[in-house]
Design a protein around this motif. Structure first.
Motif, PDB file in Angstrom:
ATOM      1  N   ALA A 131       0.845  -1.191   0.000  1.00 54.15           N
ATOM      2  CA  ALA A 131       0.000   0.000   0.000  1.00 54.15           C
ATOM      3  C   ALA A 131       0.879   1.239   0.000  1.00 54.15           C
ATOM      4  O   ALA A 131       2.071   1.183   0.320  1.00 54.15           O
ATOM      5  CB  ALA A 131      -0.932   0.015   1.218  1.00 54.15           C
ATOM      6  N   GLY A 132       0.291   2.355  -0.380  1.00 53.36           N
ATOM      7  CA  GLY A 132       0.953   3.647  -0.293  1.00 53.36           C
ATOM      8  C   GLY A 132       0.113   4.562   0.586  1.00 53.36           C
ATOM      9  O   GLY A 132      -1.118   4.478   0.575  1.00 53.36           O
ATOM     10  N   ILE A 133       0.773   5.425   1.341  1.00 52.51           N
ATOM     11  CA  ILE A 133       0.081   6.299   2.288  1.00 52.51           C
ATOM     12  C   ILE A 133       0.228   7.736   1.817  1.00 52.51           C
ATOM     13  O   ILE A 133       1.314   8.324   1.872  1.00 52.51           O
ATOM     14  CB  ILE A 133       0.659   6.129   3.704  1.00 52.51           C
ATOM     15  CG1 ILE A 133       0.527   4.658   4.135  1.00 52.51           C
ATOM     16  CG2 ILE A 133      -0.034   7.051   4.699  1.00 52.51           C
ATOM     17  CD1 ILE A 133       1.299   4.324   5.397  1.00 52.51           C
ATOM     18  N   ALA A 134      -0.881   8.318   1.343  1.00 51.51           N
ATOM     19  CA  ALA A 134      -0.845   9.660   0.779  1.00 51.51           C
ATOM     20  C   ALA A 134      -0.458  10.708   1.808  1.00 51.51           C
ATOM     21  O   ALA A 134       0.201  11.698   1.490  1.00 51.51           O
ATOM     22  CB  ALA A 134      -2.214   9.994   0.176  1.00 51.51           C
ATOM     23  N   GLU A 135      -0.866  10.505   3.035  1.00 52.11           N
ATOM     24  CA  GLU A 135      -0.611  11.460   4.113  1.00 52.11           C
ATOM     25  C   GLU A 135       0.865  11.821   4.227  1.00 52.11           C
ATOM     26  O   GLU A 135       1.222  12.986   4.466  1.00 52.11           O
ATOM     27  CB  GLU A 135      -1.106  10.868   5.431  1.00 52.11           C
ATOM     28  CG  GLU A 135      -0.840  11.714   6.654  1.00 52.11           C
ATOM     29  CD  GLU A 135      -1.230  11.017   7.949  1.00 52.11           C
ATOM     30  OE1 GLU A 135      -0.982  11.602   9.011  1.00 52.11           O
ATOM     31  OE2 GLU A 135      -1.791   9.894   7.892  1.00 52.11           O
ATOM     32  N   THR A 136       1.748  10.844   4.026  1.00 50.60           N
ATOM     33  CA  THR A 136       3.178  11.049   4.248  1.00 50.60           C
ATOM     34  C   THR A 136       4.059  10.627   3.073  1.00 50.60           C
ATOM     35  O   THR A 136       5.284  10.778   3.150  1.00 50.60           O
ATOM     36  CB  THR A 136       3.628  10.266   5.489  1.00 50.60           C
ATOM     37  OG1 THR A 136       3.268   8.883   5.329  1.00 50.60           O
ATOM     38  CG2 THR A 136       2.967  10.814   6.753  1.00 50.60           C
ATOM     39  N   GLY A 137       3.479  10.088   2.000  1.00 46.08           N
ATOM     40  CA  GLY A 137       4.293   9.586   0.898  1.00 46.08           C
ATOM     41  C   GLY A 137       5.053   8.337   1.253  1.00 46.08           C
ATOM     42  O   GLY A 137       6.133   8.065   0.714  1.00 46.08           O
ATOM     43  N   THR A 138       4.473   7.535   2.151  1.00 48.38           N
ATOM     44  CA  THR A 138       5.136   6.348   2.687  1.00 48.38           C
ATOM     45  C   THR A 138       4.650   5.076   1.992  1.00 48.38           C
ATOM     46  O   THR A 138       3.466   4.949   1.677  1.00 48.38           O
ATOM     47  CB  THR A 138       4.861   6.240   4.200  1.00 48.38           C
ATOM     48  OG1 THR A 138       5.393   7.390   4.853  1.00 48.38           O
ATOM     49  CG2 THR A 138       5.480   4.986   4.792  1.00 48.38           C
ATOM     50  N   LEU A 139       5.567   4.141   1.784  1.00 49.89           N
ATOM     51  CA  LEU A 139       5.229   2.829   1.241  1.00 49.89           C
ATOM     52  C   LEU A 139       5.043   1.840   2.384  1.00 49.89           C
ATOM     53  O   LEU A 139       5.844   1.811   3.319  1.00 49.89           O
ATOM     54  CB  LEU A 139       6.333   2.324   0.322  1.00 49.89           C
ATOM     55  CG  LEU A 139       6.544   3.107  -0.973  1.00 49.89           C
ATOM     56  CD1 LEU A 139       7.896   2.750  -1.584  1.00 49.89           C
ATOM     57  CD2 LEU A 139       5.410   2.839  -1.967  1.00 49.89           C
ATOM     58  N   CYS A 140       4.008   1.023   2.299  1.00 49.50           N
ATOM     59  CA  CYS A 140       3.784  -0.064   3.251  1.00 49.50           C
ATOM     60  C   CYS A 140       4.175  -1.364   2.556  1.00 49.50           C
ATOM     61  O   CYS A 140       3.607  -1.717   1.522  1.00 49.50           O
ATOM     62  CB  CYS A 140       2.315  -0.098   3.680  1.00 49.50           C
ATOM     63  SG  CYS A 140       1.872  -1.514   4.721  1.00 49.50           S
ATOM     64  N   MET A 141       5.156  -2.073   3.114  1.00 48.44           N
ATOM     65  CA  MET A 141       5.689  -3.281   2.515  1.00 48.44           C
ATOM     66  C   MET A 141       5.405  -4.469   3.435  1.00 48.44           C
ATOM     67  O   MET A 141       5.862  -4.492   4.591  1.00 48.44           O
ATOM     68  CB  MET A 141       7.195  -3.146   2.293  1.00 48.44           C
ATOM     69  CG  MET A 141       7.632  -1.822   1.686  1.00 48.44           C
ATOM     70  SD  MET A 141       7.081  -1.590  -0.019  1.00 48.44           S
ATOM     71  CE  MET A 141       8.234  -2.678  -0.861  1.00 48.44           C
ATOM     72  N   ALA A 142       4.643  -5.436   2.950  1.00 44.09           N
ATOM     73  CA  ALA A 142       4.300  -6.626   3.731  1.00 44.09           C
ATOM     74  C   ALA A 142       5.186  -7.782   3.291  1.00 44.09           C
ATOM     75  O   ALA A 142       5.268  -8.099   2.101  1.00 44.09           O
ATOM     76  CB  ALA A 142       2.827  -6.979   3.544  1.00 44.09           C
TER      77      ALA A 142
END
Length: 226
Positions: A131-142
């Protein structure tokens, strides 16, 4: 007695406290299982296309580079062009995720693709994001057998593919998606949140890139949601 119970028993003993009363235990259980979010910033309460643009802007501000693709099939050429532009190795360690199985890498024979966990000698990795988090420009890697965490950290150049439909507004949204996909209490062994390439300014306040992970982070956003 299981080790976990022994640990909690020792903690309660040292705190001078016995087992929780049933009412308090039930209240805690309800709170933990409820996943109630904290304050959510208004800047992410926008249409999804604008969330994708916000994600790109935030990621770029964190020193990542971003390219927008029309289709997943464009990934091989976009990867080739990025490596050529930065004079990087064409040897790529790619995640063994099925998302990459049918990509036309045969049309980019200059790329040398191998799949699996990263080794210290690997210079470039290609992975999908959860997933990507628009709030911070962060990538979520599972993590998982098809997405080894070593690919996120060992190579100095990390290229990440994310569908626009996988970009969400907030950190809380990404955890909700994880619980929905894997089930509560059955999350991946590792969940990494990546905000830009690795850096530190701990030594004499001098910014050093690649201190604890990749020196470069390149994100390929596939516009798949219209």
């Amino acid at each position: 007695m299981p080790s976990r119970d022994k640990i909690f028993s020792r903690i309660r003993h040292n705190l001078g406290r016995g087992p929780l009363k049933e009412e308090a235990a039930n209240a805690l259980k309800t709170r933990i299982e409820g996943h109630a979010p904290h304050t959510i910033p208004k800047r992410t309460d926008i249409p999804h296309k604008e969330q994708v643009d916000l994600f790109e802007a935030k990621a770029t501000a964190l020193a990542a580079t971003v390219a927008r693709l029309n289709a997943l099939e464009d990934v091989p050429e976009a990867l080739r062009d990025y490596l050529a532009a930065h004079n990087l190795s064409t040897k790529v360690k790619m995640a063994p995720d099925k998302i990459f199985d049918d990509l036309p890498f045969d049309k980019t024979p200059m790329l040398e693709i191998t799949r699996g966990a990263a080794a210290p000698s690997d210079e470039v990795s290609l992975t999908p994001a959860f997933a990507g988090i628009a709030e911070t420009g962060t990538l979520c890697m599972a993590s998982g057998p098809d997405r080894p965490s070593t690919l996120n950290f060992l190579p100095e150049n990390h290229v990440v593919v994310i569908r626009a439909s996988e970009i969400t507004g907030t950190l809380e949204d990404s955890w909700a998606r994880l619980r929905e996909k894997f089930g509560a209490g059955n999350l991946p062994r590792t969940v990494n949140f990546i905000s830009g390439p690795s850096r530190t300014a701990d030594i004499e306040q001098t910014l050093i890139m690649g201190a604890h992970g990749p020196r470069r982070l390149h994100i390929l956003i596939v516009d798949d949601d219209g």
